[in-house]
Design an enzyme around this catalytic site. Structure first.
Site, PDB file in Angstrom:
ATOM      1  N   HIS A   1      -0.800   6.012  -8.546  1.00 54.86           N
ATOM      2  CA  HIS A   1       0.147   7.081  -8.833  1.00 54.86           C
ATOM      3  C   HIS A   1       0.335   7.157 -10.338  1.00 54.86           C
ATOM      4  O   HIS A   1      -0.131   6.300 -11.108  1.00 54.86           O
ATOM      5  CB  HIS A   1       1.480   6.843  -8.127  1.00 54.86           C
ATOM      6  CG  HIS A   1       1.511   7.364  -6.716  1.00 54.86           C
ATOM      7  ND1 HIS A   1       1.326   8.695  -6.409  1.00 54.86           N
ATOM      8  CD2 HIS A   1       1.700   6.722  -5.531  1.00 54.86           C
ATOM      9  CE1 HIS A   1       1.408   8.861  -5.100  1.00 54.86           C
ATOM     10  NE2 HIS A   1       1.627   7.681  -4.539  1.00 54.86           N
TER      11      HIS A   1
ATOM     12  N   ASP B   1       0.989  12.941 -14.045  1.00 54.02           N
ATOM     13  CA  ASP B   1       0.748  14.029 -13.095  1.00 54.02           C
ATOM     14  C   ASP B   1       0.670  15.394 -13.765  1.00 54.02           C
ATOM     15  O   ASP B   1      -0.251  16.172 -13.503  1.00 54.02           O
ATOM     16  CB  ASP B   1       1.863  14.076 -12.045  1.00 54.02           C
ATOM     17  CG  ASP B   1       1.684  13.037 -10.948  1.00 54.02           C
ATOM     18  OD1 ASP B   1       0.613  12.408 -10.896  1.00 54.02           O
ATOM     19  OD2 ASP B   1       2.621  12.844 -10.153  1.00 54.02           O
TER      20      ASP B   1
END
Length: 346
Positions: A125, A155
Site C-alpha cells: 500500500h 497513491d
C-alpha cells in the site's frame, strides 16, 4: 465532456485509489472514460473518483467478457489498469495482444512497485511504496516516528497524477506520429520523483537526513503550524526575509532581538517555544484578522468542512456540487478551453 482532452477515448479497468484518480483527472479534462467493472462492482456514483465516466458491466472471467473488453480497447486511445503484474496477460488482455489490435494504444499500468524489480509481485500500500523511496522517512517531527501524509504522496501524487501525466505525454506522442506504448507507473518511482528537491537539498548539504530539523519539515520556527487559544490551528511560512520581517512586525516581535537569528538552526527550538506561547494568546479568527491576506505567508488550518466554505475557495469555486455532494472542482483551469462541469457516472 468538453475540455482540452475532448475526443480522447480511454478504457479504465475498475480498481481503487490511484487508477480511478487518474481516470478522474482525464475525464475532468474532457476525455471520454469508460470504466469496465464486474457484476455488482460498479463504482459508487456519489464519489469524485467515479465522476464523469461511462460504466459498463463486463465479466472478465468469461470469453465473452474478454472479447467485449478487447473490442472496446480496439477503438480506444488509451487504457488504464491497476492489477498486479501478469494479471492482464493471464486474462488475454496484455499489452502485446492489445497493442497488436491497436498499435496507437497508450497502455497505462498503475502499480506500487512497478512492472519489474524484486518486489514487483508483492502486495503493498501507499505507506510501503513511500517507505522505500525515502519519502516517508522525511515526514514527521524531530524525535518522533515517521508520520504518513495519509495516502497523498504514493497513491495520488506519485501514482494517479503521475500516470495521468504519463498517459497525456504518450497520447501526444501517438497523436503526432509516434506509436502506442506501455506507461509503467510505479508509486515507488513517482514518490521518489516528488522528492526531487529534497534529494537536491540533501545532495548539496542543505538538508539533514533526519526528520523535523530542516527548513520545510517543521524544524524551523517560521515554517510550522501553531495552536491558537480556541484549540484551532494556523500555519506560518515566512521564509523570505521580507515576509519574516512582516511576521515580526504584526506579531509584535520587532524588538525581540532573539528573532534576528532567523536562519540559525541552533536557535529554532527556543524561537518556536516563543511563537507557540504567542499564538496561544489569541483565537484563530483573531490571528486571521491580523495576518490573512498579508505577505506573512499565513493561513488558517481548516477542517474538511471548513475548507468548502472559505471565502477564497468560494470565490474560485474550488468545490463544486456534483449530484448533491460537494467535491473538489477539476484542476487546473484554462484561459481558452471551456470544460463541462463534472457529473455523476452514467
Amino acid at each position: 465532456m468538453a475540455g482540452p482532452l475532448n475526443g480522447i477515448n480511454i478504457i479504465e479497468f475498475a480498481g481503487i485509489g490511484p487508477g480511478p484518480f487518474c481516470g478522474m483527472m482525464l475525464a475532468d479534462q474532457g476525455a471520454t472514460v469508460t470504466v469496465l467493472h464486474r457484476a455488482g462492482g460498479a463504482p459508487d456514483p456519489r464519489l469524485a473518483l467515479s465522476r464523469s465516466r461511462n460504466l459498463v458491466e463486463v465479466d472478465l472471467k468469461s470469453p465473452e467478457g474478454i472479447e467485449t473488453a478487447r473490442n472496446l480497447v480496439k477503438n480506444a486511445d488509451g487504457l488504464i489498469e491497476g492489477f498486479r503484474p501478469g494479471v492482464m496477460e493471464r486474462l488475454g488482455l496484455g499489452p502485446d495482444i492489445l497493442l497488436g489490435d491497436n498499435p496507437k494504444l497508450v497502455y497505462g499500468r498503475m502499480t506500487g512497485w512497478g512492472q519489474s524489480g524484486p518486489l514487483a509481485s508483492a502486495a503493498g500500500h501507499d505507506i510501503n511504496y513511500i517507505s522505500i523511496s525515502g519519502a516517508l522517512h522525511s515526514f514527521g517531527r524531530a524525535g518522533e516516528k515517521p508520520t504518513p501524509p495519509i495516502n497523498m504522496v504514493g497513491d495520488f501524487g506519485g501514482g494517479g497524477m503521475m500516470l495521468a501525466l504519463g498517459m497525456v505525454s504518450a497520447l501526444l506522442h501517438a497523436k503526432t506520429g509516434g506509436s502506442g506504448q506501455v506507461v509503467d507507473c510505479a508509486m515507488t518511482d513517482g514518490s521518489a520523483a516528488l522528492m526531487a528537491m529534497i534529494f537536491d537539498f540533501h545532495n548539496i548539504g542543505h538538508w539533514k537526513d533526519e526528520r523535523g530539523v530542516n527548513l520545510l519539515d517543521t524544524g524551523a520556527h517560521f515554517y510550522d503550524s501553531y495552536e491558537t487559544s480556541d484549540g484551532k490551528f494556523i500555519s506560518i511560512g515566512s521564509i523570505e526575509p521580507q515576509f519574516y520581517a512582516q511576521l515580526r512586525e504584526v506579531a509584535g516581535l520587532t524588538e525581540d532581538s532573539d528573532f534576528d537569528a532567523q536562519m540559525d538552526p541552533r536557535q529554532w527550538s527556543a524561537l518556536k517555544d516563543k511563537l507557540t506561547a504567542l499564538f496561544k494568546t489569541k483565537t484563530r479568527s483573531q490571528w486571521c484578522d491580523l495576518m490573512e491576506g498579508t505577505d506573512i505567508c499565513f493561513a488558517p488550518v481548516l477542517s474538511l468542512a471548513e475548507a468548502k466554505e472559505h471565502p477564497h475557495n468560494v470565490a474560485r469555486e474550488t468545490f463544486v456540487d456534483v449530484g448533491g455532494m460537494k467535491q473538489p472542482a477539476p484542476a487546473p483551469r484554462y484561459s481558452v478551453t471551456v470544460s463541462d462541469p463534472p457529473k455523476r457516472p452514467a
